[in-house]
Design a protein around this motif. Structure first.
Motif, PDB file in Angstrom:
ATOM      1  N   GLN A  55       0.802  -1.219   0.000  1.00 31.86           N
ATOM      2  CA  GLN A  55       0.000   0.000   0.000  1.00 31.86           C
ATOM      3  C   GLN A  55       0.838   1.275   0.000  1.00 31.86           C
ATOM      4  OE1 GLN A  55      -3.131  -0.156  -0.565  1.00 31.86           O
ATOM      5  NE2 GLN A  55      -3.376  -2.329  -0.264  1.00 31.86           N
ATOM      6  N   GLU A  56       2.114   1.162   0.326  1.00 37.82           N
ATOM      7  CA  GLU A  56       2.934   2.362   0.508  1.00 37.82           C
ATOM      8  C   GLU A  56       3.291   3.065  -0.798  1.00 37.82           C
ATOM      9  OE1 GLU A  56       5.029  -0.839   1.579  1.00 37.82           O
ATOM     10  OE2 GLU A  56       3.111  -0.883   2.600  1.00 37.82           O
TER      11      GLU A  56
ATOM     12  N   GLU B  29       8.287  -2.261 -14.799  1.00 36.46           N
ATOM     13  CA  GLU B  29       8.056  -3.427 -15.629  1.00 36.46           C
ATOM     14  C   GLU B  29       8.372  -4.679 -14.815  1.00 36.46           C
ATOM     15  OE1 GLU B  29      10.271  -2.826 -19.245  1.00 36.46           O
ATOM     16  OE2 GLU B  29       8.728  -1.508 -20.047  1.00 36.46           O
ATOM     17  N   TYR B  30       7.568  -5.694 -14.999  1.00 34.15           N
ATOM     18  CA  TYR B  30       7.659  -7.003 -14.335  1.00 34.15           C
ATOM     19  C   TYR B  30       7.182  -6.999 -12.892  1.00 34.15           C
ATOM     20  CZ  TYR B  30      10.315  -7.615 -18.565  1.00 34.15           C
ATOM     21  OH  TYR B  30      10.702  -7.610 -19.878  1.00 34.15           O
ATOM     22  N   ASP B  31       6.605  -5.885 -12.422  1.00 37.14           N
ATOM     23  CA  ASP B  31       5.967  -5.902 -11.107  1.00 37.14           C
ATOM     24  C   ASP B  31       4.747  -6.813 -11.163  1.00 37.14           C
ATOM     25  OD1 ASP B  31       7.679  -4.156  -9.828  1.00 37.14           O
ATOM     26  OD2 ASP B  31       6.340  -2.426  -9.963  1.00 37.14           O
ATOM     27  N   VAL B  32       4.481  -7.479 -10.048  1.00 37.22           N
ATOM     28  CA  VAL B  32       3.289  -8.314  -9.920  1.00 37.22           C
ATOM     29  C   VAL B  32       2.178  -7.449  -9.334  1.00 37.22           C
ATOM     30  CG1 VAL B  32       2.300 -10.369  -8.829  1.00 37.22           C
ATOM     31  CG2 VAL B  32       4.682 -10.388  -9.617  1.00 37.22           C
ATOM     32  N   VAL B  33       1.001  -7.530  -9.949  1.00 38.89           N
ATOM     33  CA  VAL B  33      -0.140  -6.707  -9.537  1.00 38.89           C
ATOM     34  C   VAL B  33      -1.382  -7.588  -9.422  1.00 38.89           C
ATOM     35  CG1 VAL B  33       0.761  -4.575 -10.562  1.00 38.89           C
ATOM     36  CG2 VAL B  33      -0.649  -6.096 -11.946  1.00 38.89           C
TER      37      VAL B  33
ATOM     38  N   THR C  75       1.240  -9.418 -14.486  1.00 36.55           N
ATOM     39  CA  THR C  75       2.604  -8.890 -14.541  1.00 36.55           C
ATOM     40  C   THR C  75       2.620  -7.722 -15.506  1.00 36.55           C
ATOM     41  OG1 THR C  75       3.507 -11.095 -14.153  1.00 36.55           O
ATOM     42  CG2 THR C  75       5.012  -9.451 -15.067  1.00 36.55           C
ATOM     43  N   ILE C  76       3.187  -6.606 -15.073  1.00 35.86           N
ATOM     44  CA  ILE C  76       3.316  -5.439 -15.954  1.00 35.86           C
ATOM     45  C   ILE C  76       4.380  -5.745 -16.998  1.00 35.86           C
ATOM     46  CG2 ILE C  76       4.013  -3.017 -16.106  1.00 35.86           C
ATOM     47  CD1 ILE C  76       2.788  -2.616 -13.320  1.00 35.86           C
ATOM     48  N   LEU C  77       3.983  -5.688 -18.265  1.00 37.44           N
ATOM     49  CA  LEU C  77       4.911  -5.953 -19.360  1.00 37.44           C
ATOM     50  C   LEU C  77       5.483  -4.679 -19.948  1.00 37.44           C
ATOM     51  CD1 LEU C  77       2.835  -8.684 -21.240  1.00 37.44           C
ATOM     52  CD2 LEU C  77       4.620  -9.018 -19.502  1.00 37.44           C
ATOM     53  N   ILE C  78       4.639  -3.649 -20.057  1.00 35.52           N
ATOM     54  CA  ILE C  78       5.053  -2.382 -20.672  1.00 35.52           C
ATOM     55  C   ILE C  78       4.484  -1.237 -19.856  1.00 35.52           C
ATOM     56  CG2 ILE C  78       4.866  -0.893 -22.723  1.00 35.52           C
ATOM     57  CD1 ILE C  78       4.463  -3.480 -24.367  1.00 35.52           C
ATOM     58  N   ILE C  79       5.296  -0.220 -19.618  1.00 35.74           N
ATOM     59  CA  ILE C  79       4.838   1.041 -19.030  1.00 35.74           C
ATOM     60  C   ILE C  79       4.826   2.056 -20.170  1.00 35.74           C
ATOM     61  CG2 ILE C  79       5.367   2.898 -17.398  1.00 35.74           C
ATOM     62  CD1 ILE C  79       6.791   0.745 -15.682  1.00 35.74           C
TER      63      ILE C  79
ATOM     64  N   LEU D  77      -5.393  -1.321 -10.435  1.00 36.87           N
ATOM     65  CA  LEU D  77      -4.355  -2.231  -9.941  1.00 36.87           C
ATOM     66  C   LEU D  77      -3.911  -1.930  -8.522  1.00 36.87           C
ATOM     67  CD1 LEU D  77      -1.994  -2.099 -13.053  1.00 36.87           C
ATOM     68  CD2 LEU D  77      -3.763  -3.808 -12.570  1.00 36.87           C
ATOM     69  N   VAL D  78      -3.409  -2.965  -7.876  1.00 42.42           N
ATOM     70  CA  VAL D  78      -2.670  -2.813  -6.634  1.00 42.42           C
ATOM     71  C   VAL D  78      -1.411  -3.669  -6.795  1.00 42.42           C
ATOM     72  CG1 VAL D  78      -3.865  -4.672  -5.399  1.00 42.42           C
ATOM     73  CG2 VAL D  78      -2.735  -2.868  -4.120  1.00 42.42           C
ATOM     74  N   LYS D  79      -0.305  -3.112  -6.412  1.00 44.44           N
ATOM     75  CA  LYS D  79       0.974  -3.817  -6.487  1.00 44.44           C
ATOM     76  C   LYS D  79       1.052  -4.824  -5.353  1.00 44.44           C
ATOM     77  CE  LYS D  79       5.841  -2.490  -6.862  1.00 44.44           C
ATOM     78  NZ  LYS D  79       6.727  -1.315  -6.852  1.00 44.44           N
ATOM     79  N   VAL D  80       1.563  -6.006  -5.632  1.00 44.91           N
ATOM     80  CA  VAL D  80       1.712  -7.032  -4.608  1.00 44.91           C
ATOM     81  C   VAL D  80       3.146  -7.518  -4.585  1.00 44.91           C
ATOM     82  CG1 VAL D  80      -0.695  -7.788  -4.691  1.00 44.91           C
ATOM     83  CG2 VAL D  80       0.971  -8.889  -6.155  1.00 44.91           C
ATOM     84  N   GLU D  81       3.513  -8.142  -3.486  1.00 43.36           N
ATOM     85  CA  GLU D  81       4.843  -8.730  -3.416  1.00 43.36           C
ATOM     86  C   GLU D  81       4.706 -10.209  -3.113  1.00 43.36           C
ATOM     87  OE1 GLU D  81       6.038  -7.916   1.233  1.00 43.36           O
ATOM     88  OE2 GLU D  81       6.992  -6.734  -0.313  1.00 43.36           O
ATOM     89  N   ALA D  82       5.605 -10.977  -3.650  1.00 44.21           N
ATOM     90  CA  ALA D  82       5.613 -12.418  -3.402  1.00 44.21           C
ATOM     91  C   ALA D  82       6.474 -12.693  -2.183  1.00 44.21           C
ATOM     92  CB  ALA D  82       6.155 -13.161  -4.627  1.00 44.21           C
TER      93      ALA D  82
END
Length: 80
Positions: A11-12, A18-22, A40-44, A74-79
């Motif tokens: 949330q921060e 690119e390649y962030d998991v959302v 997965t973000i492929l292109i910004i 979207l919301v960004k997530v972390e594995a």
């Protein structure tokens, strides 16, 4: 919203790379991709700030689709 497995929202930050998991948090008009789908973000898109090309997948790795989506969906997530 619950996030199954080892993915949890970050949330921060609203900074995407690119390649962030959302995760999809709201319906994309004209798309059948379900809310909560992981992608997965492929292109910004540099010429269209806040818009990304994202590949969304099911939990078993089947591709739902590759779509252009704004950061509002979207919301960004972390594995973990």
């Amino acid at each position: 919203m619950e996030f199954p497995g080892s993915l949890r929202p970050i949330q921060e930050t609203k900074v995407y790379n690119e390649y962030d998991v959302v995760r999809l948090i709201s319906k994309i008009p004209g798309s059948n991709i379900p809310i909560g789908a992981r992608g997965t973000i492929l292109i910004i898109y540099q010429d269209s700030p806040g818009n990304f090309e994202v590949e969304f997948m099911s939990a078993n790795g089947q591709t739902f689709g590759v779509v252009t989506v704004s950061e509002d969906h979207l919301v960004k997530v972390e594995a973990k």
